[in-house]
Design an enzyme around this catalytic site. Structure first.
Site, PDB file in Angstrom:
ATOM      1  N   ASP A  24     145.711 107.134   8.395  1.00 32.06           N
ATOM      2  CA  ASP A  24     144.783 106.745   7.334  1.00 32.06           C
ATOM      3  C   ASP A  24     145.404 106.836   5.948  1.00 32.06           C
ATOM      4  O   ASP A  24     146.394 107.536   5.730  1.00 32.06           O
ATOM      5  CB  ASP A  24     143.561 107.680   7.339  1.00 32.06           C
ATOM      6  CG  ASP A  24     142.642 107.420   8.518  1.00 32.06           C
ATOM      7  OD1 ASP A  24     143.065 106.709   9.455  1.00 32.06           O
ATOM      8  OD2 ASP A  24     141.521 107.949   8.505  1.00 32.06           O
ATOM      9  N   HIS A  40     147.580 111.074   8.778  1.00 31.94           N
ATOM     10  CA  HIS A  40     147.675 110.375   7.482  1.00 31.94           C
ATOM     11  C   HIS A  40     149.143 110.091   7.175  1.00 31.94           C
ATOM     12  O   HIS A  40     149.930 111.033   7.032  1.00 31.94           O
ATOM     13  CB  HIS A  40     147.060 111.251   6.379  1.00 31.94           C
ATOM     14  CG  HIS A  40     145.607 111.530   6.606  1.00 31.94           C
ATOM     15  ND1 HIS A  40     145.176 112.504   7.478  1.00 31.94           N
ATOM     16  CD2 HIS A  40     144.494 110.952   6.098  1.00 31.94           C
ATOM     17  CE1 HIS A  40     143.843 112.514   7.501  1.00 31.94           C
ATOM     18  NE2 HIS A  40     143.407 111.579   6.664  1.00 31.94           N
TER      19      HIS A  40
END
Ligand code: NI
Length: 527
Positions: A327, A471
């Protein structure tokens, strides 16, 4: 329009009996007009005059003239050779008060082509204004590049202006007058493998020249969206200003000799190459094709990669599918992460946000080119449950447009920031055609910036069907990935995209793992 002073809105050269509009026999000039018509009809009946037009001969027949033009330009057909061709111009009000002027050709008996061009042009205009916050102006102009046999090509020129200045883009669409199919430029090539071969021929010619960046030149349909031929039948690949080199360097083009490119062409490509080298004195489509049924699916267009494609069958438990998701990126280190995935033949899903997409467009294109899935994580990463529905729509729409401008791909999935969602968010996601993807394995990699901890958590908590949250903006996460891949590989997992894991998803619905689950706050179907 400046570019077609001669050809537009002309009386057709060879009026067909039922539609001889514009010619009135009662006219005082009837006599001279009748002479003119007689001459025109002579030319027209003889106008079969061009036997090669319907056949597939590459060599110009005696009655046809070889095409002319610059070596590094696609051929241009003067519209006077296309009786009845008319220009259509529409103005569209775009976001931010920008008024766009969009022109495209309308050719008798080619309605599916005209309609498709209009649809593409409008979508791209709205994508520009929606993606660029300081959009100033936008216009579309056109040329006919090829018109012969059952092949036509229209080359569009888009001029867009925003705070960074003005840029010119080009895209060329091909039309089969018999099937009614409008083809992307990459459909001139026989398949993905042939596109990649062309890509390496283009790289040989362009890399390290005029600031062309290898990372931005990817073998995808959006980058190779203006392919055609010069008057010798050499393939010309032209790229948008600023797309593969800094905008100041102007338009970048590569020319691949006719003989080198011929083995790579599809049958459409072969016919297009033969058609480009000859001028057809009069091009008319005798019978309209009905609108094509369904058309080609994205999977069969070279350079388009549907994220659910691939060999793996995740319904088969022995596949042990797992979806790694990243992400908030792309980040500066994402290319390193892509290298690691490539090494393991692993696929992943990237939930991207607005700023990073604008900052790393090359990485977005590469991610797509390598078969990973791009998905929507909003522009500004807000808690979507705390903003109005219109705000949620804007957040998702803008990222869709940004990603589509880089890759041509329209995303199917979204992930609400912080996993925060409610009925209103679900409604918007549903309207946008995107499923909501959460996760069932959290690595807490944003909190614990330690590659060892991240890798342990990902591997120890993983189950077949898991969706793992990470991430790619953290260097520790990027560092952890090679080890994660190694260990999951050893355990027999197959790393897949979320769309491969879930199969077909339902827009608006929430998914946290391989098997869709009903959750209490999913909206119940409205009565
Ligand atoms: Ni996030």
């Amino acid at each position: 329009m400046k570019h077609h002073p001669l050809g537009l809105h002309m009386t057709p050269l060879c009026p067909r009996p039922p539609k001889a509009a514009g010619f009135r026999s009662a006219d005082v000039r009837a006599a001279s007009a009748a002479v003119a018509l007689a001459l025109a009809l002579t030319a027209c009946t003889g106008g079969e005059a061009d036997p090669a037009a319907s056949g597939g001969s590459a060599s110009p027949s005696p009655s046809s003239t070889p095409a002319t033009g610059e070596r590094d330009e696609l051929t241009v057909v003067d519209s006077k050779h296309i009786p009845g061709l008319e220009e259509k111009t529409v103005t569209e009000d775009l976001a931010g008060g920008v008024e766009a002027e969009l022109s495209y050709p309308s050719i008798p008996n080619a309605d599916p082509f005209t309609d498709r061009l209009a649809e593409i042009i409008k979508l791209e205009a709205h994508d520009f204004a929606g993606a660029e916050p300081d959009a100033k102006s936008y216009s579309v102009d056109w040329d006919v590049s090829v018109a012969r046999g059952n092949v036509m090509a229209v080359r569009l020129t888009q001029r867009e202006k925003d705070g960074d200045g003005e840029r010119t883009r080009h895209s060329t669409y091909w039309y089969n007058t018999e099937s009614g199919h409008t083809a992307y430029s990459t459909e001139l090539l026989a398949g993905q493998e042939q596109l990649e071969k062309l890509h390496s021929l283009v790289e040989d010619r362009l890399l390290d020249r005029d600031g062309v960046r290898s990372a931005s030149l990817q073998p995808i349909a959006e980058v190779y969206d203006s392919l055609g031929f010069n008057a010798n039948g050499d393939l010309v690949a032209e790229f948008d200003e600023g797309q593969v080199a800094p905008a100041g360097k102007g338009r970048v083009r590569a020319v691949v000799p006719a003989d080198e490119v011929r083995p790579l062409l599809s049958s459409l490509g072969e016919r297009a190459q033969q058609a480009a080298v000859v001028v057809t004195p009069k091009f008319e489509i005798e019978q309209a094709a009905s609108a094509p049924k369904g058309g080609k699916s994205a999977g069969s267009v070279p350079g388009m990669h549907p994220p659910a494609a691939g060999e793996v069958d995740c319904d088969d438990p022995s596949s042990k599918c797992i979806a790694l998701t990243f992400d908030d990126g792309p980040g500066a280190r994402t290319p390193r992460l892509l290298n690691a995935l490539e090494k393991h033949d692993a696929k992943a899903t990237f939930f991207v946000t607005g700023g990073p997409v604008r900052q790393h467009p090359d990485t977005v294109r590469r991610t797509y080119a390598e078969g990973h899935e791009l998905a929507n994580h909003t522009v500004h990463h807000p808690d979507l449950t705390s903003i109005a529905k219109s705000g949620v729509t804007d957040e998702l729409t803008t990222v869709n447009k940004l990603v589509r401008r880089e890759t041509g791909y329209t995303m199917d999935l979204m992930r609400p920031p912080y996993g925060a969602t409610d009925g209103a968010v679900a409604d918007v996601a549903e309207k946008m055609g995107q499923a909501q993807i959460l996760w069932n394995v959290d690595t807490y990699d944003w909190r614990d910036r330690d590659a060892g901890i991240v890798s342990d958590r990902a591997v120890q908590r993983a189950q077949p069907g898991s969706i793992v949250l990470m991430h790619d903006i953290h260097s520790t996460t990027v560092k952890a990935v090679p080890e994660i891949l190694e260990r999951l590989d050893d355990k027999g997992y197959t790393m897949v995209t979320v769309s491969q894991l879930l199969g077909e998803t339902e827009p608006g619905k929430k998914y946290t793992e391989g098997k869709p689950e009903e959750s209490p706050d999913s909206p119940s179907p409205s009565p």
